[in-house]
Design a protein around this motif. Structure first.
Motif, PDB file in Angstrom:
ATOM      1  N   UNK A 102       0.799  -1.226   0.000  1.00  0.00           N
ATOM      2  CA  UNK A 102       0.000   0.000   0.000  1.00  0.00           C
ATOM      3  C   UNK A 102       0.829   1.272   0.000  1.00  0.00           C
ATOM      4  N   UNK A 103       2.091   1.187   0.415  1.00  0.00           N
ATOM      5  CA  UNK A 103       2.866   2.411   0.630  1.00  0.00           C
ATOM      6  C   UNK A 103       3.907   2.681  -0.455  1.00  0.00           C
ATOM      7  N   UNK A 104       3.975   1.824  -1.467  1.00  0.00           N
ATOM      8  CA  UNK A 104       4.880   2.054  -2.584  1.00  0.00           C
ATOM      9  C   UNK A 104       6.336   2.092  -2.180  1.00  0.00           C
ATOM     10  N   UNK A 150      12.439   4.912   3.835  1.00  0.00           N
ATOM     11  CA  UNK A 150      11.701   5.250   5.053  1.00  0.00           C
ATOM     12  C   UNK A 150      10.872   6.518   4.856  1.00  0.00           C
ATOM     13  N   UNK A 151      11.434   7.501   4.149  1.00  0.00           N
ATOM     14  CA  UNK A 151      10.718   8.752   3.926  1.00  0.00           C
ATOM     15  C   UNK A 151       9.491   8.546   3.039  1.00  0.00           C
ATOM     16  N   UNK A 152       9.583   7.642   2.081  1.00  0.00           N
ATOM     17  CA  UNK A 152       8.427   7.332   1.242  1.00  0.00           C
ATOM     18  C   UNK A 152       7.272   6.807   2.096  1.00  0.00           C
ATOM     19  N   UNK A 153       7.576   5.954   3.058  1.00  0.00           N
ATOM     20  CA  UNK A 153       6.542   5.403   3.931  1.00  0.00           C
ATOM     21  C   UNK A 153       5.946   6.495   4.804  1.00  0.00           C
ATOM     22  N   UNK A 154       6.815   7.318   5.369  1.00  0.00           N
ATOM     23  CA  UNK A 154       6.333   8.420   6.210  1.00  0.00           C
ATOM     24  C   UNK A 154       5.384   9.322   5.431  1.00  0.00           C
ATOM     25  N   UNK A 155       5.791   9.686   4.226  1.00  0.00           N
ATOM     26  CA  UNK A 155       4.972  10.592   3.414  1.00  0.00           C
ATOM     27  C   UNK A 155       3.643   9.949   3.037  1.00  0.00           C
ATOM     28  N   UNK A 156       3.671   8.651   2.709  1.00  0.00           N
ATOM     29  CA  UNK A 156       2.438   7.957   2.332  1.00  0.00           C
ATOM     30  C   UNK A 156       1.461   7.900   3.506  1.00  0.00           C
ATOM     31  N   UNK A 157       1.965   7.596   4.713  1.00  0.00           N
ATOM     32  CA  UNK A 157       1.085   7.543   5.881  1.00  0.00           C
ATOM     33  C   UNK A 157       0.532   8.935   6.193  1.00  0.00           C
ATOM     34  N   UNK A 158       1.376   9.942   6.094  1.00  0.00           N
ATOM     35  CA  UNK A 158       0.905  11.302   6.322  1.00  0.00           C
ATOM     36  C   UNK A 158      -0.198  11.682   5.341  1.00  0.00           C
ATOM     37  N   UNK A 159      -0.044  11.263   4.093  1.00  0.00           N
ATOM     38  CA  UNK A 159      -1.054  11.562   3.093  1.00  0.00           C
ATOM     39  C   UNK A 159      -2.361  10.843   3.413  1.00  0.00           C
ATOM     40  N   UNK A 196      -6.815  13.462  -0.563  1.00  0.00           N
ATOM     41  CA  UNK A 196      -6.350  12.498  -1.565  1.00  0.00           C
ATOM     42  C   UNK A 196      -6.132  11.116  -0.968  1.00  0.00           C
ATOM     43  N   UNK A 197      -5.647  11.053   0.268  1.00  0.00           N
ATOM     44  CA  UNK A 197      -5.437   9.752   0.895  1.00  0.00           C
ATOM     45  C   UNK A 197      -6.733   8.986   1.072  1.00  0.00           C
ATOM     46  N   UNK A 198      -7.742   9.656   1.609  1.00  0.00           N
ATOM     47  CA  UNK A 198      -9.045   9.015   1.784  1.00  0.00           C
ATOM     48  C   UNK A 198      -9.644   8.620   0.443  1.00  0.00           C
TER      49      UNK A 198
END
Length: 363
Positions: free
Chosen positions: A293-295, A329-338, A347-349
């Protein structure tokens, strides 16, 4: 029919001899599959691509399969073909360029470099790793979390740290290979219950807890039920409320692998606990990966502070493996924040809703 014809051909085929006195390194059954089945259609597999793995991908052209190509590698001949991507774990579309995530990943690469070149216990823990683990714990409603650079290794290395001789593991019959590998490496006693069959699971729990350990009949040191959130090959979810009730009844621990459910199940993508209305505190070990899910890449274990502290001291994937790359790690952080709406948009929802709509459409 293909297998039958392959067996007939093998009657007239002479297997290449290994060096005198040496046993075969390859398995003969696997060798038969490669020669008589896979090689006939191997142009359908391992297709190289030349684009980001988004909804559409550019597939590189290769030589056509023919009589000679059955025993040779196919060569890339130039040119590409635009194809709809239906063979990816890119559930929410984060693997392609994203206006919120990608710039932050590039900034992290410029600041921190490509790799830490060290394990987490030496020079491989950065402020980004600390931020990621706290964010994952908060996202899942757990006290703490630990992350790893590889999803498969998260199960394969964490389960042996949690289970060992004297442990009884109850494993679903359709559990992923990484779980099977981890349980085998642990040395624990494993009993497999029929897929999603709670009656069979309870029967095994009752019998083996009453019997105790083999030969000595001493009580088990611990009992762990291991299941997946979504079984990807079947498209089925586990019966989480029933599992929680059983684990409480028999004082067992529950290990939930959410590789395919985290990020896409539940209204906010928090996984099967949110989807099924189960309190995350009732699941002792929450495991998941960031490759779907987090690319991104890697995996996590979330649980109590005591559990995570124990894994930091004993799990070899944390102690010896190279830590997760800062950009990953930053990609995951950004995806969760989104997903949490911290980018100031919905956009995340919308991504989660679109995934649910797509899944319902295909059903």
């Amino acid at each position: 029919m293909v297998i039958f014809c392959g067996r007939i051909r093998d009657l007239f085929w002479r297997r290449p001899q290994t060096r005198k006195g040496y046993a075969d390194l390859s398995d003969q059954r696997e060798d038969f599959y490669n020669r008589r089945m896979y090689r006939r259609i191997h142009d359908c597999y391992n297709r190289p691509i030349s684009s980001a793995p988004g909804a559409w991908i550019d597939v590189m052209n290769r030589t056509d399969i023919d009589g000679t190509a059955m025993s040779q590698n196919l060569e890339v001949i130039g040119g590409t073909r635009r194809c709809l991507n239906l063979g990816s774990y890119n559930y929410l579309g984060f693997a392609a360029a994203d206006e919120y995530c990608t710039p932050r990943v590039l900034d992290t690469l410029n600041e921190w470099g490509v790799s830490t070149c060290s394990s987490r216990t030496e020079g491989g823990t950065t402020s980004i790793h600390v931020e990621l683990e706290q964010l994952v714990a908060d996202f899942l409603g757990k006290e703490d979390a630990i992350t790893f650079g590889m999803g498969f290794a998260t199960n394969a290395a964490s389960i042996p740290a949690l289970a060992g001789p004297g442990t009884l593991v109850l494993s679903d019959s359709l559990n992923h290979t990484s779980i099977v590998a981890g349980v085998k490496a642990s040395g624990a006693t494993v009993k497999v219950f029929r897929h999603n069959d709670m009656a069979h699971l309870e029967k095994l729990l009752r019998f083996h807890i009453a019997e105790g350990q083999p030969r000595t009949h001493r009580p088990w040191k611990k009992v762990i039920i291991v299941v997946e959130g979504i079984y990807s090959m079947e498209g089925e979810t586990t019966l989480l409320p029933e599992l929680v009730a059983l684990k409480k009844k028999y004082k067992a621990y529950l290990y939930l692998d959410e590789a395919h459910s985290i990020g896409c199940m539940g209204a906010h993508g928090r996984g099967l606990c949110e989807h099924a209305g189960v309190n995350p505190a009732d699941v002792d070990v929450l495991m998941g990966t960031f490759t779907k899910s987090f690319g991104s890449a890697g995996g996590y274990i979330a649980g109590s502070k005591q559990l995570i502290a124990y894994l930091r001291r004993h799990c070899p994937a944390h102690l010896y493996a190279t830590s997760m790359a800062p950009g990953v790690a930053q990609q995951i952080i950004s995806a969760i924040q989104l997903l949490q709406g911290q980018d100031g948009t919905n956009r995340g929802a919308a991504k989660i809703k679109q995934l649910h709509d797509n899944a319902n459409y295909f059903r």
